[in-house]
Write a protein that holds these residues in place. Structure first.
Motif, PDB file in Angstrom:
ATOM      1  N   GLN A   1       0.847  -1.194   0.000  1.00  0.00           N
ATOM      2  CA  GLN A   1       0.000   0.000   0.000  1.00  0.00           C
ATOM      3  C   GLN A   1       0.887   1.249   0.000  1.00  0.00           C
ATOM      4  O   GLN A   1       1.776   1.379   0.824  1.00  0.00           O
ATOM      5  N   VAL A   2       0.608   2.138  -0.945  1.00  0.00           N
ATOM      6  CA  VAL A   2       1.390   3.361  -1.058  1.00  0.00           C
ATOM      7  C   VAL A   2       0.843   4.410  -0.102  1.00  0.00           C
ATOM      8  O   VAL A   2      -0.357   4.629  -0.018  1.00  0.00           O
ATOM      9  N   GLN A   3       1.756   5.037   0.624  1.00  0.00           N
ATOM     10  CA  GLN A   3       1.360   6.132   1.515  1.00  0.00           C
ATOM     11  C   GLN A   3       2.334   7.290   1.349  1.00  0.00           C
ATOM     12  O   GLN A   3       3.554   7.085   1.294  1.00  0.00           O
ATOM     13  N   LEU A   4       1.776   8.482   1.262  1.00  0.00           N
ATOM     14  CA  LEU A   4       2.552   9.713   1.279  1.00  0.00           C
ATOM     15  C   LEU A   4       2.017  10.539   2.440  1.00  0.00           C
ATOM     16  O   LEU A   4       0.831  10.883   2.467  1.00  0.00           O
ATOM     17  N   VAL A   5       2.888  10.854   3.383  1.00  0.00           N
ATOM     18  CA  VAL A   5       2.454  11.553   4.586  1.00  0.00           C
ATOM     19  C   VAL A   5       3.218  12.871   4.693  1.00  0.00           C
ATOM     20  O   VAL A   5       4.439  12.881   4.884  1.00  0.00           O
ATOM     21  N   GLU A   6       2.453  13.955   4.562  1.00  0.00           N
ATOM     22  CA  GLU A   6       3.059  15.291   4.653  1.00  0.00           C
ATOM     23  C   GLU A   6       3.092  15.777   6.096  1.00  0.00           C
ATOM     24  O   GLU A   6       2.242  15.410   6.905  1.00  0.00           O
ATOM     25  N   SER A   7       4.053  16.611   6.389  1.00  0.00           N
ATOM     26  CA  SER A   7       4.133  17.245   7.701  1.00  0.00           C
ATOM     27  C   SER A   7       4.870  18.577   7.551  1.00  0.00           C
ATOM     28  O   SER A   7       5.505  18.823   6.526  1.00  0.00           O
ATOM     29  N   GLY A   8       4.762  19.404   8.594  1.00  0.00           N
ATOM     30  CA  GLY A   8       5.505  20.657   8.611  1.00  0.00           C
ATOM     31  C   GLY A   8       4.698  21.901   8.323  1.00  0.00           C
ATOM     32  O   GLY A   8       5.217  23.014   8.403  1.00  0.00           O
ATOM     33  N   GLY A   9       3.424  21.726   7.993  1.00  0.00           N
ATOM     34  CA  GLY A   9       2.596  22.902   7.744  1.00  0.00           C
ATOM     35  C   GLY A   9       2.280  23.635   9.037  1.00  0.00           C
ATOM     36  O   GLY A   9       2.584  23.169  10.131  1.00  0.00           O
ATOM     37  N   GLY A  10       1.670  24.804   8.894  1.00  0.00           N
ATOM     38  CA  GLY A  10       1.302  25.566  10.068  1.00  0.00           C
ATOM     39  C   GLY A  10       1.046  27.014   9.742  1.00  0.00           C
ATOM     40  O   GLY A  10       0.873  27.388   8.578  1.00  0.00           O
ATOM     41  N   LEU A  11       1.027  27.826  10.778  1.00  0.00           N
ATOM     42  CA  LEU A  11       0.778  29.262  10.655  1.00  0.00           C
ATOM     43  C   LEU A  11       2.100  30.006  10.812  1.00  0.00           C
ATOM     44  O   LEU A  11       2.863  29.745  11.757  1.00  0.00           O
ATOM     45  N   VAL A  12       2.358  30.925   9.896  1.00  0.00           N
ATOM     46  CA  VAL A  12       3.602  31.683   9.936  1.00  0.00           C
ATOM     47  C   VAL A  12       3.312  33.103   9.476  1.00  0.00           C
ATOM     48  O   VAL A  12       2.379  33.335   8.684  1.00  0.00           O
ATOM     49  N   GLN A  13       4.083  34.049   9.958  1.00  0.00           N
ATOM     50  CA  GLN A  13       3.923  35.436   9.528  1.00  0.00           C
ATOM     51  C   GLN A  13       4.607  35.653   8.179  1.00  0.00           C
ATOM     52  O   GLN A  13       5.556  34.940   7.824  1.00  0.00           O
ATOM     53  N   ALA A  14       4.111  36.626   7.462  1.00  0.00           N
ATOM     54  CA  ALA A  14       4.724  36.981   6.181  1.00  0.00           C
ATOM     55  C   ALA A  14       6.209  37.272   6.380  1.00  0.00           C
ATOM     56  O   ALA A  14       6.607  37.908   7.359  1.00  0.00           O
ATOM     57  N   GLY A  15       7.005  36.752   5.445  1.00  0.00           N
ATOM     58  CA  GLY A  15       8.449  36.887   5.537  1.00  0.00           C
ATOM     59  C   GLY A  15       9.120  35.712   6.218  1.00  0.00           C
ATOM     60  O   GLY A  15      10.347  35.590   6.178  1.00  0.00           O
ATOM     61  N   GLY A  16       8.327  34.873   6.847  1.00  0.00           N
ATOM     62  CA  GLY A  16       8.871  33.729   7.561  1.00  0.00           C
ATOM     63  C   GLY A  16       9.141  32.537   6.666  1.00  0.00           C
ATOM     64  O   GLY A  16       8.993  32.605   5.434  1.00  0.00           O
ATOM     65  N   SER A  17       9.518  31.436   7.304  1.00  0.00           N
ATOM     66  CA  SER A  17       9.880  30.221   6.585  1.00  0.00           C
ATOM     67  C   SER A  17       9.203  29.004   7.199  1.00  0.00           C
ATOM     68  O   SER A  17       8.885  28.993   8.389  1.00  0.00           O
ATOM     69  N   LEU A  18       9.000  28.013   6.369  1.00  0.00           N
ATOM     70  CA  LEU A  18       8.529  26.704   6.801  1.00  0.00           C
ATOM     71  C   LEU A  18       9.221  25.649   5.962  1.00  0.00           C
ATOM     72  O   LEU A  18       9.607  25.915   4.813  1.00  0.00           O
ATOM     73  N   ARG A  19       9.324  24.450   6.518  1.00  0.00           N
ATOM     74  CA  ARG A  19       9.862  23.321   5.773  1.00  0.00           C
ATOM     75  C   ARG A  19       8.858  22.190   5.823  1.00  0.00           C
ATOM     76  O   ARG A  19       8.536  21.682   6.900  1.00  0.00           O
ATOM     77  N   LEU A  20       8.371  21.809   4.656  1.00  0.00           N
ATOM     78  CA  LEU A  20       7.454  20.683   4.555  1.00  0.00           C
ATOM     79  C   LEU A  20       8.238  19.410   4.270  1.00  0.00           C
ATOM     80  O   LEU A  20       9.255  19.434   3.576  1.00  0.00           O
ATOM     81  N   SER A  21       7.722  18.311   4.784  1.00  0.00           N
ATOM     82  CA  SER A  21       8.297  16.993   4.506  1.00  0.00           C
ATOM     83  C   SER A  21       7.196  16.085   3.993  1.00  0.00           C
ATOM     84  O   SER A  21       6.025  16.233   4.359  1.00  0.00           O
ATOM     85  N   CYS A  22       7.586  15.148   3.174  1.00  0.00           N
ATOM     86  CA  CYS A  22       6.656  14.142   2.672  1.00  0.00           C
ATOM     87  C   CYS A  22       7.378  12.799   2.720  1.00  0.00           C
ATOM     88  O   CYS A  22       8.331  12.576   1.960  1.00  0.00           O
ATOM     89  N   ALA A  23       6.921  11.934   3.609  1.00  0.00           N
ATOM     90  CA  ALA A  23       7.519  10.612   3.763  1.00  0.00           C
ATOM     91  C   ALA A  23       6.721   9.592   2.964  1.00  0.00           C
ATOM     92  O   ALA A  23       5.499   9.485   3.128  1.00  0.00           O
ATOM     93  N   ALA A  24       7.408   8.855   2.123  1.00  0.00           N
ATOM     94  CA  ALA A  24       6.755   7.887   1.252  1.00  0.00           C
ATOM     95  C   ALA A  24       7.026   6.466   1.712  1.00  0.00           C
ATOM     96  O   ALA A  24       8.105   6.162   2.234  1.00  0.00           O
TER      97      ALA A  24
END
Length: 115
Positions: A1-24
């Protein structure tokens, strides 16, 4: 069974940074073209970035110079580093995997950028 699980989203102020991950899981990761799409409120789904199994990358015009896609084949994970975030980047971000005429999608992770 194929699974792709994203993480790392959220709320951030303009100008900020985030890092998303996707584990397969359930696929031979290194053979798959990976990428990210996003869908903002009231908008169509749009390409964010893609990366081939060998690391060739492609970006949507709206994120060029601000986002970086990368992958770690040993960890079966693709990343999306997002810098200089803008309110217009607010969207649900979806990871996908494509190869052998098959495309798989993750459930999505919400990114909200406040002004």
């Amino acid at each position: 069974q194929v699974q792709l699980v994203e993480s790392g989203g959220g709320l951030v102020q303009a100008g900020g940074s985030l890092r998303l991950s996707c584990a397969a899981s359930g696929i031979t990761f290194s053979e798959y073209h990976m990428g990210w799409y996003r869908q903002g409120p009231g908008k169509q789904r749009e390409l964010v970035a893609t990366i081939s199994g060998r690391g060739s990358t492609n970006y949507g015009d709206s994120v060029k110079g601000r986002y970086t896609i990368s992958r770690d084949n040993a960890k079966n994970t693709v990343y999306l580093q997002m810098n200089s975030l803008e309110p217009g980047d607010t969207a649900v971000y979806y990871c996908y995997a494509n190869a052998y005429r098959s495309t798989y999608w993750g459930q999505g992770t919400q990114v909200t950028v406040s002004s």
